[in-house]
Design an enzyme around this catalytic site. Structure first.
Site, mmCIF file in Angstrom:
data_model
loop_
_atom_site.group_PDB
_atom_site.id
_atom_site.type_symbol
_atom_site.label_atom_id
_atom_site.label_comp_id
_atom_site.label_asym_id
_atom_site.label_seq_id
_atom_site.Cartn_x
_atom_site.Cartn_y
_atom_site.Cartn_z
ATOM 1 C CB THR A 229 -0.843 0.110 1.286
ATOM 2 O OG1 THR A 229 0.045 0.191 2.401
ATOM 3 C CG2 THR A 229 -1.797 -1.034 1.436
ATOM 4 C CG ASP A 230 1.272 5.992 -0.988
ATOM 5 O OD1 ASP A 230 2.207 6.032 -0.167
ATOM 6 O OD2 ASP A 230 1.055 6.902 -1.814
ATOM 7 C CD1 TRP A 231 4.889 5.126 5.071
ATOM 8 C CD2 TRP A 231 4.664 3.957 3.189
ATOM 9 N NE1 TRP A 231 5.949 4.244 4.992
ATOM 10 C CE2 TRP A 231 5.833 3.505 3.847
ATOM 11 C CE3 TRP A 231 4.328 3.321 1.995
ATOM 12 C CZ2 TRP A 231 6.651 2.509 3.348
ATOM 13 C CZ3 TRP A 231 5.150 2.320 1.488
ATOM 14 C CH2 TRP A 231 6.293 1.929 2.159
ATOM 15 C CB ALA A 233 -3.069 3.665 0.616
#
Ligand code: BGC
Length: 777
Positions: A229-231, A233
């Site tokens: 995931t993006d941080w 997300a």
């Protein structure tokens, strides 16, 4: 049974779930008893940002020094995937030296609109170019034994409300534009990981999007790596496992893990979904540990030289009247602009690097007369302008450094307009009036309006040229290097010309009403003139094209250096479709090659054509039959393709999509989309973990107080000042109170129950809220 399967059979369900989320901001979890090491990862796309102490995702806290290569805006303009591959190798060498196993880049999002605060970190408005360059970087880094993360998958072309906006677009636009760059990078680069984006895609969070993360990425494109995931997300961990979202970063998501455990135990989620992700995480960390054992040399001196070469290769000469450039070695030169002394060389946010070395233009231009002309924020005074004009008047040539100061362009927020600071414009005008031989060196990460362009003789666009930018500028100004760049994005005259200018950032959700007509695809079709088109860039030498031929599936063209200097040219192949039928852009980039030629030298470039070069998306890739025209460097040739007869949908006739006249409208777009867009307005009583403190504070006293407390805490690191102009302050606010409660919980490492309790209170359930906080769930 192989090692991974063996470990999986030994691990408990709880351990497998836990393995699928980070241990800390930058690490995966270790399990010594199973021999599972930790993997260290860090940003980013144009150099390493390894934080060893205080960690953050916005590049605010210190990181270890590393080579700062030019940002993507500049390397993209090189149109040279081999150069990107060499940068990928260099970044990987530094990563290995710093024990980093996974580099979080490159970014392959499309530059939909010039105001996107993160455009400097992306490659292009064209997906083919972006995909090829991203693939180059990935090949380089992975080939040197370091994993990469292709990001942000997908359709994340704005910073405004990036954590929970919904990117709404039709399938054709998604496929032809926004996914194509990722597809090329995945198929050709083979990254070890892909990072899912923050926003929703057509109503579903990217982290929960099975069709995106499994259907398209794995099944269609053959991706066999791990999705991260993006941080912050991750939306719903159960849906995430179902969708194929493997690693939740940066961790701190205890409540999600508890939910998953319950779901597996009650049969809602099959354990095999957790196993599949755990297997992928294991594969990556074990592989990274093996790769790390193979050491390689890391020559920082050579990396600086490469950074300089890249800055020169991506510099775009936009204008050069009367051959005012290159400068004569004996000419008296005046240098004007605060940016000559403190150049803007990289963007702000998670890609921010602590450079090993830094060469400033002024140091690299000894002997020049200098006047600052403005301050660091781009503001000026009558006295500064007078000084600048006087310096310019006494010189043969005046070189003004201008562009966008750092506070105007950053990750975390979009720009408010496309203008340069008024002080820079006044400074350019004052110098141009004092000296007819005025050259402007532009430093900014995206297209800006240049109302002053006709008043100066030459313009050299450096983008954000990295740590060797100063030396590169000097080499280019004096002709020791040829400006090798060509624009990777169109430069409109004014913001109002941009097709999405009336809708971009106007609503929380991103409505992609212009469809496939982004950048040159729009300007060409609408006949809207631009200041400098996509693909444009001058050289100190000249090139001539001849002998364009098509034989079977092969296109050949000869390009010759007809000038007196060595230089590089980018051979660009566009294909124009047959007229009539389904609406299409006038032409699209389908291939390119960078060639380096000595004076008088020529080279024949060959491009192979494939079906996809002619295809459009209509329930699959399909080629409409007819006569296509291949355009290269002013020459053209026609090729006939047998293909399907695709019937245009009934709504097309007379619609904006047929002509691109004026601006797209919501009604027509909804017809194309096949549904109506109904904005979701969050209301007290039905707030969820997906809502932000910002959204809730107007109707909830608790959230108002919480907002104030967060702002106060952030302000403490800015000397107690609520510095809303400061990009770092704005970024920190956006990534805390502007992000959903679930992201705050994950990225902020909050105690379980805190956010849930606050949410209950925001919905009016005070007692329940207090209980949840006490119980921590
Ligand atoms: C950015 C990512 C970055 C991550 C870790 C996020 O805010 O969107 O690009 O890799 O932080 O720093």
């Amino acid at each position: 049974m192989d090692r991974i399967e063996m470990i999986l059979t030994q691990m408990s369900l709880e351990e497998k779930i836990a393995l699928c989320s980070g241990r800390s901001f930058w690490e995966t979890k270790t399990y010594e008893k199973y021999g599972i090491p930790s993997l260290f990862m860090c940003d980013g796309p144009h150099g390493l940002r390894k934080q060893e102490n205080a960690a953050d995702m916005m590049g605010v806290n210190a990181s270890r020094p590393a080579t700062c290569f030019p940002a993507e805006v500049t390397t993209a303009a090189s149109w040279d995937p081999d150069l990107l591959e060499r940068i990928g190798v260099a970044v990987a060498e530094e990563a290995k030296e710093q024990q980093v196993g996974l580099v979080l880049g490159p970014g392959a999002n499309l530059k939909r609109n010039p105001l996107c605060g993160r455009n400097f970190e992306y490659f292009s408005e064209d997906p083919f170019l972006a995909g090829k360059l991203a693939a180059g970087f990935i090949r380089g880094a992975e080939g040197r034994g370091v994993a990469t993360s292709l990001k942000h998958f997908a359709v994340n072309s704005q910073e405004f409300c990036r954590f929970n906006s919904d990117s709404i677009l039709d399938e054709r636009t998604l496929r032809e534009l926004y996914l194509t760059a990722f597809e090329i990078a995945v198929r050709e680069g083979k990254p070890s990981t892909v990072m899912c984006a923050y926003p929703k895609l057509n109503g579903t969070h990217c982290s929960d999007h099975g069709q995106l993360l499994t259907g398209i990425l794995r099944k269609e494109w053959g991706f066999d790596g791990m999705v991260i995931t993006d941080w912050g997300a991750m939306n719903d961990r159960i849906e995430g496992f179902r969708a194929g979202c493997d690693l939740n970063m940066p961790g701190g998501s205890g409540y999600m893990e508890k939910d998953v455990l319950k779901a597996v135990k009650s049969g809602v989620l099959p354990e095999s979904a957790v196993d599949t992700s755990a297997r992928r995480v294991l594969k990556l960390v074990l592989q990274a540990a093996e790769r790390q054992k193979k050491l390689c040399a890391c020559d920082y001196g050579a990396h600086h030289t490469l950074a300089r070469e890249a800055a020169e290769a991506g510099a775009v000469l936009l204008k050069n009247e009367d051959g005012v450039l290159p400068l004569d070695a004996t000419a008296k030169v005046a240098v004007v602009g605060a940016m000559a002394r403190q150049m803007r060389y990289q963007g702000a946010g998670s890609s921010h690097i602590n450079p090993l070395r830094l060469s400033q233009p002024l140091e690299a231009l000894p002997g020049a007369i200098y006047a600052p002309g403005c301050d660091d924020r781009g503001e000026t005074t009558e006295t500064l302008l007078l000084e600048a004009a006087n310096a310019a008047r006494g010189a043969d040539t005046a070189v003004v450094f201008a562009g966008l100061p750092g506070h105007l362009e950053s990750e975390g927020f979009d720009r408010a307009d496309m203008r340069m600071p008024q002080g820079h414009i006044r400074m350019i005008e004052a110098v141009a009036q004092a000296n007819p031989n005025t050259v402007v060196v532009l430093l900014c990460g995206c297209a800006v309006e240049c109302p002053w362009a006709d008043r100066v003789k030459a313009i050299l666009y450096m983008g954000l040229p990295g740590q060797a930018g100063g030396e590169a500028v000097a080499d280019l100004l004096y002709g020791r290097a040829d400006p090798g760049g060509r624009l990777a994005e169109s430069w409109p005259f004014v913001y109002g010309d941009v097709p999405s200018s009336e809708i971009y950032d106007k609503t929380k959700d991103a409505l992609y009403e212009e469809g496939i007509y982004v950048g040159y695809r729009f300007y060409d079709k609408a006949g809207v003139p631009v200041r400098w088109p996509f693909g444009f860039g001058l050289s100190y030498t000249s090139f001539a094209y001849s002998d364009l031929t098509i034989g079977g599936d092969t296109v050949c063209v000869t390009v010759k250096n007809t000038g007196a200097r060595a230089g590089s040219e980018v051979v660009q192949m566009y294909i124009a479709p047959p007229s009539g039928g389904l609406h299409r852009p006038v032409r699209e980039l389908k291939n390119f090659r960078k060639v380096f030629l000595q004076p008088g030298e020529s080279e024949t470039v060959t491009f192979a054509l494939d079906e996809r070069d002619f295809a459009l998306w209509q329930d699959g890739w399909r080629v409409p039959g007819g006569h296509y025209t291949v355009h290269i460097g002013g020459l053209s040739a026609v090729i006939e393709k047998a293909g399907a007869e695709l019937v245009p949908p009934a709504w097309q006739a007379g619609s904006w999509y047929e002509t691109c006249a004026g601006k797209p409208c919501q009604k027509e777009w909804e017809t194309m989309l096949g549904r109506r867009y109904v904005p979701q307005t969050p209301r007290k009583g039905s707030f969820t973990m997906d809502n932000t403190v910002e959204e809730m504070k107007d109707t909830s006293l608790v959230m108002r107080l919480f907002h104030g407390a967060v702002e106060h805490t952030i302000a403490r690191s800015f000397g107690g000042k609520k510095d809303r102009e400061n990009p770092e302050f704005r970024m920190l606010m956006a990534s805390s109170v502007g992000s959903p409660l679930r992201s705050m919980q994950i990225s902020g490492g909050m105690k379980d129950g805190l956010m849930q309790g606050l949410l209950e209170m925001a919905n009016g359930h005070y007692l329940r809220g207090i209980l949840r906080m006490i119980k921590g769930e």
